[in-house]
Scaffold this motif. Structure first.
Motif, mmCIF file in Angstrom:
data_model
loop_
_atom_site.group_PDB
_atom_site.id
_atom_site.type_symbol
_atom_site.label_atom_id
_atom_site.label_comp_id
_atom_site.label_asym_id
_atom_site.label_seq_id
_atom_site.Cartn_x
_atom_site.Cartn_y
_atom_site.Cartn_z
ATOM 1 N N GLY A 74 71.095 10.196 -1.622
ATOM 2 C CA GLY A 74 71.134 10.832 -0.173
ATOM 3 C C GLY A 74 69.970 10.465 0.716
ATOM 4 O O GLY A 74 70.275 10.166 1.901
ATOM 5 N N PHE A 75 68.795 10.982 0.037
ATOM 6 C CA PHE A 75 67.661 10.954 1.122
ATOM 7 C C PHE A 75 67.088 9.396 1.072
ATOM 8 O O PHE A 75 66.887 8.879 2.136
ATOM 9 C CB PHE A 75 66.738 11.847 0.453
ATOM 10 N N ILE A 151 71.868 15.072 5.991
ATOM 11 C CA ILE A 151 70.549 15.543 6.342
ATOM 12 C C ILE A 151 69.353 14.287 6.273
ATOM 13 O O ILE A 151 68.656 14.130 7.323
ATOM 14 C CB ILE A 151 69.999 16.342 5.269
ATOM 15 N N GLY A 152 69.617 13.386 5.481
ATOM 16 C CA GLY A 152 68.911 12.062 5.434
ATOM 17 C C GLY A 152 69.148 11.267 6.968
ATOM 18 O O GLY A 152 68.325 10.631 7.343
ATOM 19 N N LEU A 153 70.503 11.308 7.071
ATOM 20 C CA LEU A 153 70.748 10.514 8.398
ATOM 21 C C LEU A 153 69.985 11.456 9.678
ATOM 22 O O LEU A 153 69.759 10.529 10.597
ATOM 23 C CB LEU A 153 72.205 10.620 8.942
ATOM 24 N N ALA A 154 69.908 12.544 9.705
ATOM 25 C CA ALA A 154 69.353 13.278 10.587
ATOM 26 C C ALA A 154 67.716 12.894 10.971
ATOM 27 O O ALA A 154 67.332 12.585 11.906
ATOM 28 C CB ALA A 154 69.346 14.626 10.555
ATOM 29 N N ASN A 163 58.109 3.979 6.645
ATOM 30 C CA ASN A 163 56.847 4.785 6.207
ATOM 31 C C ASN A 163 57.057 6.138 6.983
ATOM 32 O O ASN A 163 56.789 7.217 6.382
ATOM 33 C CB ASN A 163 55.578 3.986 6.680
ATOM 34 N N GLU A 164 57.392 6.153 8.453
ATOM 35 C CA GLU A 164 57.701 7.217 9.030
ATOM 36 C C GLU A 164 58.634 8.291 8.204
ATOM 37 O O GLU A 164 58.805 9.167 8.254
ATOM 38 C CB GLU A 164 57.983 7.110 10.511
ATOM 39 N N TYR A 165 59.677 7.345 7.840
ATOM 40 C CA TYR A 165 60.877 8.196 7.251
ATOM 41 C C TYR A 165 60.400 8.749 6.046
ATOM 42 O O TYR A 165 60.681 9.807 5.680
ATOM 43 C CB TYR A 165 61.986 7.340 6.903
ATOM 44 N N LEU A 166 59.365 8.209 5.062
ATOM 45 C CA LEU A 166 58.922 8.604 3.886
ATOM 46 C C LEU A 166 58.170 9.774 4.044
ATOM 47 O O LEU A 166 57.850 10.847 3.111
ATOM 48 C CB LEU A 166 58.397 7.470 3.064
ATOM 49 N N LEU A 167 57.551 9.901 5.092
ATOM 50 C CA LEU A 167 56.645 11.031 5.581
ATOM 51 C C LEU A 167 57.498 12.307 5.734
ATOM 52 O O LEU A 167 56.988 13.363 5.586
ATOM 53 C CB LEU A 167 55.773 10.618 6.860
ATOM 54 N N LEU A 168 58.607 12.121 6.557
ATOM 55 C CA LEU A 168 59.555 13.293 6.868
ATOM 56 C C LEU A 168 60.068 13.632 5.462
ATOM 57 O O LEU A 168 60.577 14.983 5.599
ATOM 58 C CB LEU A 168 60.674 12.639 7.718
ATOM 59 N N VAL A 169 60.714 12.900 4.459
ATOM 60 C CA VAL A 169 61.132 13.263 3.241
ATOM 61 C C VAL A 169 60.784 14.658 2.605
ATOM 62 O O VAL A 169 61.711 15.378 2.234
ATOM 63 C CB VAL A 169 61.457 12.076 2.318
ATOM 64 N N PRO A 170 59.631 14.613 2.482
ATOM 65 C CA PRO A 170 59.084 15.884 1.817
ATOM 66 C C PRO A 170 59.445 17.126 2.338
ATOM 67 O O PRO A 170 59.296 18.145 1.873
ATOM 68 C CB PRO A 170 57.410 15.725 1.520
ATOM 69 N N LEU A 171 59.391 17.030 3.804
ATOM 70 C CA LEU A 171 59.673 18.142 4.680
ATOM 71 C C LEU A 171 61.225 18.949 4.296
ATOM 72 O O LEU A 171 61.225 20.147 4.452
ATOM 73 C CB LEU A 171 59.696 17.814 6.089
ATOM 74 N N PHE A 172 61.919 17.842 3.721
ATOM 75 C CA PHE A 172 63.329 18.426 3.404
ATOM 76 C C PHE A 172 63.283 18.694 1.946
ATOM 77 O O PHE A 172 64.119 19.522 1.358
ATOM 78 C CB PHE A 172 64.388 17.301 3.623
ATOM 79 N N ASN A 177 64.297 21.769 -3.312
ATOM 80 C CA ASN A 177 63.980 21.819 -4.568
ATOM 81 C C ASN A 177 63.564 23.067 -5.348
ATOM 82 O O ASN A 177 63.491 23.171 -6.629
ATOM 83 C CB ASN A 177 63.088 20.648 -4.931
ATOM 84 N N LEU A 178 63.369 24.189 -4.454
ATOM 85 C CA LEU A 178 62.813 25.228 -4.741
ATOM 86 C C LEU A 178 63.699 25.989 -5.855
ATOM 87 O O LEU A 178 63.211 26.621 -6.895
ATOM 88 C CB LEU A 178 62.601 26.219 -3.731
ATOM 89 N N PRO A 179 65.047 25.852 -5.795
ATOM 90 C CA PRO A 179 66.008 26.541 -6.925
ATOM 91 C C PRO A 179 66.009 26.017 -8.097
ATOM 92 O O PRO A 179 66.281 26.657 -9.200
ATOM 93 C CB PRO A 179 67.378 26.186 -6.228
ATOM 94 N N LEU A 180 65.179 24.938 -8.334
ATOM 95 C CA LEU A 180 64.798 24.059 -9.604
ATOM 96 C C LEU A 180 63.801 25.100 -10.349
ATOM 97 O O LEU A 180 63.826 25.264 -11.457
ATOM 98 C CB LEU A 180 64.245 22.886 -9.697
ATOM 99 N N LEU A 181 63.052 25.792 -9.551
ATOM 100 C CA LEU A 181 61.979 26.824 -10.172
ATOM 101 C C LEU A 181 62.749 27.989 -10.961
ATOM 102 O O LEU A 181 62.457 28.463 -12.103
ATOM 103 C CB LEU A 181 61.092 27.576 -9.296
ATOM 104 N N GLY A 182 63.855 28.421 -10.317
ATOM 105 C CA GLY A 182 64.770 29.335 -11.046
ATOM 106 C C GLY A 182 65.567 29.005 -12.077
ATOM 107 O O GLY A 182 65.572 29.707 -13.197
ATOM 108 N N LEU A 183 66.023 27.593 -11.945
ATOM 109 C CA LEU A 183 66.664 26.949 -13.152
ATOM 110 C C LEU A 183 65.749 26.971 -14.417
ATOM 111 O O LEU A 183 66.263 27.501 -15.523
ATOM 112 C CB LEU A 183 67.194 25.568 -12.677
ATOM 113 N N PHE A 184 64.902 26.674 -14.532
ATOM 114 C CA PHE A 184 63.590 26.708 -15.493
ATOM 115 C C PHE A 184 62.977 27.978 -15.728
ATOM 116 O O PHE A 184 62.181 27.936 -16.645
ATOM 117 C CB PHE A 184 62.950 25.555 -15.181
ATOM 118 N N GLY A 185 63.418 29.086 -14.926
ATOM 119 C CA GLY A 185 62.844 30.219 -15.382
ATOM 120 C C GLY A 185 61.273 30.560 -14.949
ATOM 121 O O GLY A 185 60.711 31.366 -15.333
ATOM 122 N N ILE A 186 61.032 29.608 -13.893
ATOM 123 C CA ILE A 186 59.538 29.876 -13.518
ATOM 124 C C ILE A 186 59.516 30.759 -12.712
ATOM 125 O O ILE A 186 58.296 31.548 -12.610
ATOM 126 C CB ILE A 186 59.160 28.358 -13.158
#
Length: 249
Positions: A74-75, A151-154, A163-172, A177-186
């Motif tokens: 997607g991204f 979201i990637g299209l936006a 390069n500009e797009y790859l700088l935007l990707v981490p903002l999304f 990816n925060l729910p992964l912390l809950g998945l692993f019980g962190i």
């Protein structure tokens, strides 16, 4: 059937026919740019690794790997496609074609989802343990892929280079990816339920272990609403950056 109803039905068929042709063209582009090849290779590598791990792998690890598939497609892949089109002036040519903004966006979203869902399904089967069937997994992969592509299209509509797009990707990517912390019980928190990807993880987990009915209903409804919201955002961004018809927010 009234004349107005017949006219509306004909318009709907024409719109669908244009969309189907656009999806077919996008799939050919994905083959040409080796996107399908890369997705197939990654799927094969993950599948071999999951088969090798066997009972040694955890359900959380499998779910996180499945979650990464629509994220990557997607991204990253939609950014590559849009920026290739921008570089070849194809993107601006869309403005003078009968293809509407909505058709362009859905064509990209549907075509990339048609790649993502089979890849994720193969990995899920390779990982084994689909005790409740494929339906929750396929629904999760489909809605999650549509969400990430839109979201990637936006983001890609605004970017002028890879390069500009790859700088935007981490903002999304970071908040999604925060729910992964809950998945692993962190770091489990009810706030994760405000993030659409929490719904993605719930549906993926539902393919391996039964989840509460309220959680499944929440996941499908929230992901559906998130996809709709992402589409509106992507359309506004595309119209502002490419068509120049309205201001993006």
């Amino acid at each position: 059937m009234s004349a107005l109803s017949r006219s509306e039905a004909q318009d709907a068929r024409r719109t669908l026919a244009v969309l189907v042709r656009a999806v077919g063209w996008d799939l050919r582009l994905q083959v040409r740019y080796h996107i399908v090849t890369v997705a197939a290779v990654v799927t094969a590598l993950y599948s071999v690794a999951l088969r090798g791990l066997g009972a040694g792998r955890s359900e959380e690890l499998l779910v996180s790997i499945l979650f990464s598939d629509p994220t990557m497609i997607g991204f990253l892949f939609v950014g590559v496609l849009v920026l290739f089109e921008r570089g070849s002036n194809t993107l601006h040519a869309v403005v003078v074609t009968p293809l509407s903004t909505a058709q362009y966006l859905w064509s990209k979203a549907v075509s990339l989802t048609l790649v993502s869902v089979p890849c994720g399904t193969v990995m899920g089967l390779a990982g084994g343990g689909l005790r409740t069937g494929l339906i929750p997994l396929v629904v999760s992969l489909t809605l999650t892929s549509l969400l990430f592509v839109l979201i990637g299209l936006a983001g890609a509509s605004r970017a002028r280079s890879l390069n500009e797009y790859l700088l935007l990707v981490p903002l999304f990517l970071v908040p999604m990816n925060l729910p992964l912390l809950g998945l692993f019980g962190i770091a489990d928190s009810w706030l994760h339920f405000l993030i659409p990807t929490q719904a993605s993880l719930i549906l993926m987990q539902a393919a391996f272990d039964p989840q509460p009915s309220w959680a499944v209903v929440y996941a499908v409804a929230y992901l559906g609403c998130a996809v709709a919201g992402a589409f509106l955002w992507a359309r506004r961004a595309f119209d502002a950056s490419v068509r120049g018809t309205r201001r993006a927010r």
